[in-house]
Scaffold this motif. Structure first.
Motif, PDB file in Angstrom:
ATOM      1  N   SER A 149      -2.711   1.183   7.161  1.00  0.00           N
ATOM      2  CA  SER A 149      -2.004   2.381   6.966  1.00  0.00           C
ATOM      3  C   SER A 149      -2.347   3.609   7.734  1.00  0.00           C
ATOM      4  N   PHE A 150      -3.697   3.782   7.801  1.00  0.00           N
ATOM      5  CA  PHE A 150      -4.138   5.006   8.739  1.00  0.00           C
ATOM      6  C   PHE A 150      -3.889   4.772  10.117  1.00  0.00           C
ATOM      7  N   THR A 199       4.057  14.553  -3.592  1.00  0.00           N
ATOM      8  CA  THR A 199       3.183  13.555  -3.532  1.00  0.00           C
ATOM      9  C   THR A 199       3.776  12.611  -4.476  1.00  0.00           C
ATOM     10  N   ASP A 231       0.690  -1.190   0.065  1.00  0.00           N
ATOM     11  CA  ASP A 231       0.135   0.036   0.068  1.00  0.00           C
ATOM     12  C   ASP A 231       0.998   1.149   0.062  1.00  0.00           C
ATOM     13  N   PRO A 244      -5.273  11.868   7.879  1.00  0.00           N
ATOM     14  CA  PRO A 244      -3.818  11.580   7.901  1.00  0.00           C
ATOM     15  C   PRO A 244      -2.566  12.591   8.404  1.00  0.00           C
ATOM     16  N   ASP A 293       0.705   3.900  -1.478  1.00  0.00           N
ATOM     17  CA  ASP A 293      -0.183   5.386  -1.373  1.00  0.00           C
ATOM     18  C   ASP A 293      -0.807   5.611  -0.163  1.00  0.00           C
ATOM     19  N   GLY A 294      -0.756   4.356   0.810  1.00  0.00           N
ATOM     20  CA  GLY A 294      -1.195   4.790   2.182  1.00  0.00           C
ATOM     21  C   GLY A 294      -2.476   5.065   2.316  1.00  0.00           C
ATOM     22  N   VAL A 295      -3.539   4.064   1.611  1.00  0.00           N
ATOM     23  CA  VAL A 295      -4.891   4.412   1.688  1.00  0.00           C
ATOM     24  C   VAL A 295      -5.683   3.219   2.460  1.00  0.00           C
ATOM     25  N   SER A 316       0.208   8.239   3.799  1.00  0.00           N
ATOM     26  CA  SER A 316      -0.713   8.915   2.713  1.00  0.00           C
ATOM     27  C   SER A 316       0.626   9.786   1.885  1.00  0.00           C
ATOM     28  N   CYS A 317       0.621   9.527   0.379  1.00  0.00           N
ATOM     29  CA  CYS A 317       1.650  10.364  -0.069  1.00  0.00           C
ATOM     30  C   CYS A 317       1.563  11.727  -0.027  1.00  0.00           C
ATOM     31  N   ILE A 358      -7.485  10.544   3.120  1.00  0.00           N
ATOM     32  CA  ILE A 358      -6.238  10.463   2.375  1.00  0.00           C
ATOM     33  C   ILE A 358      -5.339  11.865   2.600  1.00  0.00           C
TER      34      ILE A 358
END
Length: 286
Positions: A130-131, A266, A122, A177, A124-126, A143-144, A173
């Protein structure tokens, strides 16, 4: 006597440095492990803006020595079909990072789709995991855009500790975050959104402002605290940010331009995190 102008936080130059480092790491991985780091991009439908974004990310991958694999799905794709496609990519050892271009269409359960991505891919940190990592400080990808913002702050020696950080926007996103990442850096964080009353008075108390509401010139200079650090994460038609740049620059000490501030960071963060994902996956496969 001329009015003082805030220093610009140049995301373009910093992103270039980060991409150069990513290219070096990609070359080393390819040379030493005979593995080309690979980012899979998934697009549902043919929205022109999304098509452009995906194509741009693919070109940046190539320039940095990464391989990109694109999966184009019709607009009629269901949640179950998208989840299945993401599951296949997650299980593929030749894929090291996965980017689901959003939005995906109102008929799709976006959260279910995001959470179908393997957390270790993941980039893109979604995902929910990741959160949680951003909020709790565990292992996971940022998240990017928020991750790029933190890199910008570090580069310009802005330590959020003790600052009152105001985040205008609460998307899963970006707004949410970035607030968690700032809280992890010991800032005191206030979230604002469409239901916030007396927004101007809250913004005027911010030592660090992150504008992520998606409305052009939504925040005006007169509401910005003199000497504040202003991060404009908005991008609207006509290369206009969420902050009224000309008036804000006379109040802030540091400010990101639009374009050339947060945006380049990003994509650079996405590519860097793809290498971050590829390295342990490659080692695990030995």
């Amino acid at each position: 006597m001329p009015t003082a102008q805030a220093q610009l936080m140049n995301g373009t130059d910093l992103a270039r440095t980060l991409i150069d480092d990513t290219a070096r790491r990609a070359a080393a991985l390819t040379r030493d492990q005979h593995v080309v780091p690979t980012l899979a991009t998934v697009l549902v439908g043919d929205d022109p803006a999304s098509v452009t974004y995906v194509r741009m990310k693919q070109k940046r991958c190539e320039r940095a020595g990464l391989r990109s694999e694109h999966v184009a799905l019709p607009a009629s794709t269901s949640t179950a079909q998208l989840v299945d496609a993401l599951g296949v990519l997650s299980a593929d050892p030749g894929i090291h990072g996965i980017l689901l271009q959003h939005p995906v269409g109102d008929h799709i359960d976006e959260r279910a789709a995001f959470d179908a991505i393997a957390p270790e891919k993941d980039v893109d940190g979604v995902t929910s995991q990741s959160f949680a990592a951003m909020a709790l400080g565990g292992n996971g990808f940022a998240s990017c855009t928020p991750g790029g913002i933190i890199r910008l702050l570090d580069h310009y020696a802005v330590d959020p500790a003790g600052m009152h950080a105001v985040v205008v926007g609460r998307s899963p996103i970006l707004g949410r975050p970035v607030g968690m990442l700032l809280l992890g850096r010991n800032a005191t964080v206030t979230y604002c959104h469409s239901h916030t009353r007396n927004l101007g008075s809250i913004v005027s108390a911010a030592d660090l402002l992150v504008a992520a509401v998606g409305k052009p010139n939504f925040i005006v200079g007169e509401d910005i605290k003199p000497g504040a650090v202003v991060i404009d994460a908005g991008y609207n038609a006509g290369n206009i940010g969420d902050v009224e740049f000309s008036s804000a620059r006379t109040r802030a000490s540091l400010i990101t331009p639009v374009p050339g501030g947060v945006g380049p960071m990003t994509i650079a963060t996405l590519l860097a995190q793809t290498i971050d994902a590829a390295e342990p996956q490659t080692t695990a496969g030995e």
